[in-house]
Scaffold this motif. Structure first.
Motif, PDB file in Angstrom:
ATOM      1  N   PRO A  38       0.847  -1.199   0.000  1.00  0.00           N
ATOM      2  CA  PRO A  38       0.000   0.000   0.000  1.00  0.00           C
ATOM      3  C   PRO A  38       0.881   1.247   0.000  1.00  0.00           C
ATOM      4  N   LEU A  39       0.331   2.363  -0.440  1.00  0.00           N
ATOM      5  CA  LEU A  39       1.078   3.613  -0.393  1.00  0.00           C
ATOM      6  C   LEU A  39       1.399   3.954   1.058  1.00  0.00           C
ATOM      7  N   PRO A  40       2.476   4.694   1.293  1.00  0.00           N
ATOM      8  CA  PRO A  40       2.825   5.065   2.669  1.00  0.00           C
ATOM      9  C   PRO A  40       1.643   5.725   3.383  1.00  0.00           C
ATOM     10  N   GLY A  41       1.411   5.288   4.617  1.00  0.00           N
ATOM     11  CA  GLY A  41       0.312   5.828   5.420  1.00  0.00           C
ATOM     12  C   GLY A  41      -1.034   5.201   5.125  1.00  0.00           C
ATOM     13  N   GLU A  42      -1.098   4.273   4.173  1.00  0.00           N
ATOM     14  CA  GLU A  42      -2.355   3.599   3.831  1.00  0.00           C
ATOM     15  C   GLU A  42      -2.237   2.109   4.124  1.00  0.00           C
ATOM     16  N   GLU A  43      -3.364   1.432   4.129  1.00  0.00           N
ATOM     17  CA  GLU A  43      -3.401  -0.013   4.311  1.00  0.00           C
ATOM     18  C   GLU A  43      -4.317  -0.621   3.261  1.00  0.00           C
ATOM     19  N   PHE A  44      -4.035  -1.871   2.898  1.00  0.00           N
ATOM     20  CA  PHE A  44      -4.959  -2.591   2.041  1.00  0.00           C
ATOM     21  C   PHE A  44      -6.178  -2.970   2.887  1.00  0.00           C
ATOM     22  N   PRO A  45      -7.358  -2.988   2.287  1.00  0.00           N
ATOM     23  CA  PRO A  45      -8.539  -3.446   3.036  1.00  0.00           C
ATOM     24  C   PRO A  45      -8.436  -4.949   3.279  1.00  0.00           C
ATOM     25  N   GLU A  46      -9.166  -5.426   4.272  1.00  0.00           N
ATOM     26  CA  GLU A  46      -9.167  -6.864   4.527  1.00  0.00           C
ATOM     27  C   GLU A  46      -9.743  -7.612   3.324  1.00  0.00           C
ATOM     28  N   THR A  47     -10.872  -7.106   2.794  1.00  0.00           N
ATOM     29  CA  THR A  47     -11.467  -7.716   1.597  1.00  0.00           C
ATOM     30  C   THR A  47     -11.743  -6.628   0.563  1.00  0.00           C
ATOM     31  N   TRP A  48     -11.693  -7.037  -0.691  1.00  0.00           N
ATOM     32  CA  TRP A  48     -11.975  -6.126  -1.799  1.00  0.00           C
ATOM     33  C   TRP A  48     -13.479  -5.907  -1.894  1.00  0.00           C
ATOM     34  N   GLN A  50     -16.739  -3.938  -4.169  1.00  0.00           N
ATOM     35  CA  GLN A  50     -17.146  -3.313  -5.427  1.00  0.00           C
ATOM     36  C   GLN A  50     -17.147  -1.791  -5.276  1.00  0.00           C
ATOM     37  N   GLY A  51     -16.625  -1.108  -6.291  1.00  0.00           N
ATOM     38  CA  GLY A  51     -16.573   0.351  -6.295  1.00  0.00           C
ATOM     39  C   GLY A  51     -15.337   0.931  -5.643  1.00  0.00           C
ATOM     40  N   MET A  52     -14.534   0.101  -5.032  1.00  0.00           N
ATOM     41  CA  MET A  52     -13.335   0.536  -4.320  1.00  0.00           C
ATOM     42  C   MET A  52     -12.198   0.834  -5.308  1.00  0.00           C
ATOM     43  N   THR A  53     -11.433   1.875  -5.032  1.00  0.00           N
ATOM     44  CA  THR A  53     -10.207   2.166  -5.772  1.00  0.00           C
ATOM     45  C   THR A  53      -9.049   2.091  -4.795  1.00  0.00           C
ATOM     46  N   THR A  68       3.514   3.534  -9.119  1.00  0.00           N
ATOM     47  CA  THR A  68       2.215   3.460  -8.452  1.00  0.00           C
ATOM     48  C   THR A  68       1.181   2.895  -9.418  1.00  0.00           C
ATOM     49  N   ARG A  69       0.412   1.954  -8.936  1.00  0.00           N
ATOM     50  CA  ARG A  69      -0.631   1.287  -9.729  1.00  0.00           C
ATOM     51  C   ARG A  69      -1.979   1.596  -9.098  1.00  0.00           C
ATOM     52  N   GLU A  70      -2.972   1.814  -9.944  1.00  0.00           N
ATOM     53  CA  GLU A  70      -4.330   2.051  -9.460  1.00  0.00           C
ATOM     54  C   GLU A  70      -5.209   0.884  -9.864  1.00  0.00           C
ATOM     55  N   LEU A  71      -5.953   0.346  -8.895  1.00  0.00           N
ATOM     56  CA  LEU A  71      -6.873  -0.761  -9.127  1.00  0.00           C
ATOM     57  C   LEU A  71      -8.274  -0.289  -8.774  1.00  0.00           C
ATOM     58  N   TYR A  72      -9.156  -0.335  -9.749  1.00  0.00           N
ATOM     59  CA  TYR A  72     -10.561  -0.004  -9.515  1.00  0.00           C
ATOM     60  C   TYR A  72     -11.346  -1.306  -9.563  1.00  0.00           C
ATOM     61  N   PHE A  73     -12.045  -1.629  -8.469  1.00  0.00           N
ATOM     62  CA  PHE A  73     -12.838  -2.848  -8.381  1.00  0.00           C
ATOM     63  C   PHE A  73     -14.230  -2.566  -8.929  1.00  0.00           C
ATOM     64  N   GLU A  74     -14.348  -2.744 -10.231  1.00  0.00           N
ATOM     65  CA  GLU A  74     -15.594  -2.452 -10.927  1.00  0.00           C
ATOM     66  C   GLU A  74     -16.725  -3.379 -10.480  1.00  0.00           C
ATOM     67  N   ARG A  75     -16.373  -4.648 -10.251  1.00  0.00           N
ATOM     68  CA  ARG A  75     -17.406  -5.617  -9.874  1.00  0.00           C
ATOM     69  C   ARG A  75     -16.809  -6.668  -8.952  1.00  0.00           C
ATOM     70  N   ARG A  81     -19.159 -15.412  -8.416  1.00  0.00           N
ATOM     71  CA  ARG A  81     -17.786 -15.577  -7.934  1.00  0.00           C
ATOM     72  C   ARG A  81     -16.799 -14.981  -8.938  1.00  0.00           C
ATOM     73  N   GLU A  82     -17.002 -13.690  -9.221  1.00  0.00           N
ATOM     74  CA  GLU A  82     -16.137 -12.975 -10.161  1.00  0.00           C
ATOM     75  C   GLU A  82     -15.747 -11.610  -9.599  1.00  0.00           C
ATOM     76  N   ILE A  83     -14.510 -11.233  -9.896  1.00  0.00           N
ATOM     77  CA  ILE A  83     -14.030  -9.878  -9.618  1.00  0.00           C
ATOM     78  C   ILE A  83     -13.514  -9.317 -10.931  1.00  0.00           C
ATOM     79  N   GLN A  84     -13.976  -8.119 -11.283  1.00  0.00           N
ATOM     80  CA  GLN A  84     -13.485  -7.416 -12.478  1.00  0.00           C
ATOM     81  C   GLN A  84     -12.810  -6.139 -12.007  1.00  0.00           C
ATOM     82  N   THR A  85     -11.525  -6.018 -12.317  1.00  0.00           N
ATOM     83  CA  THR A  85     -10.816  -4.784 -11.991  1.00  0.00           C
ATOM     84  C   THR A  85     -10.397  -4.079 -13.272  1.00  0.00           C
TER      85      THR A  85
END
Length: 159
Positions: A38-48, A50-53, A68-75, A81-85
């Protein structure tokens, strides 16, 4: 260009799906080839969700910075049982990633299994072929790690 890799995992689909949705699993299956932080001062969420960037830094083999990479969790679809980023960074314009976990029917007295797949559409301009080659190796690596870990899911569930 497109990369598609699928594997049969030695665990049931719901167990695999519950792990797919966690940032801890993403980090675990990516290492040591790619270290996601994660970027400095941030944390990854426990679970992904929908709608999260999420913005993160990636390091090849733990020490070569990739920016730096940006991930948008579209679905994030629990029923399918699908994740679309939709992902990108300074070098890669498009890294559309579909993760899918599919149920495999089993006969009585057989261990449950499922099919796990990654499908990625890549556009990195003139670098696309090189990025595609890297992605092909990277997803094969991830699938090796997934198969190892899924075998442990089954073992720990039976304990």
């Amino acid at each position: 260009m497109r990369v598609h890799v699928e594997s049969q995992l030695d665990c049931d689909a719901q167990t695999a799906w519950e792990h797919v949705k966690t940032s801890a699993m993403l980090v675990a299956v990516s290492q040591p080839m790619v270290d996601l932080r994660p970027l400095p001062g941030e944390e990854f969420p426990e679970t992904w969700q929908q709608g999260m960037t999420v913005r993160c830094r990636s390091f090849l083999f733990g020490f070569l910075p990739q920016g730096t990479r940006e991930l948008y969790f579209e679905r994030v679809d629990d029923t399918a049982r699908e994740i679309q980023t939709r992902e990108h960074d300074a070098m890669i314009r498009r890294w559309d990633h579909l993760i899918r976990v599919q149920f495999v029917s089993v006969e009585a007295n057989q261990k449950p299994t499922c099919i796990y797949s990654d499908t990625v559409e890549i556009n990195a301009g003139w670098l696309t072929l090189g990025v595609w080659l890297f992605a092909s190796c990277f997803y094969r690596h991830r699938h090796r790690r997934w198969r190892q870990m899924a075998a442990n899911f089954s073992s720990s569930e039976n304990s």
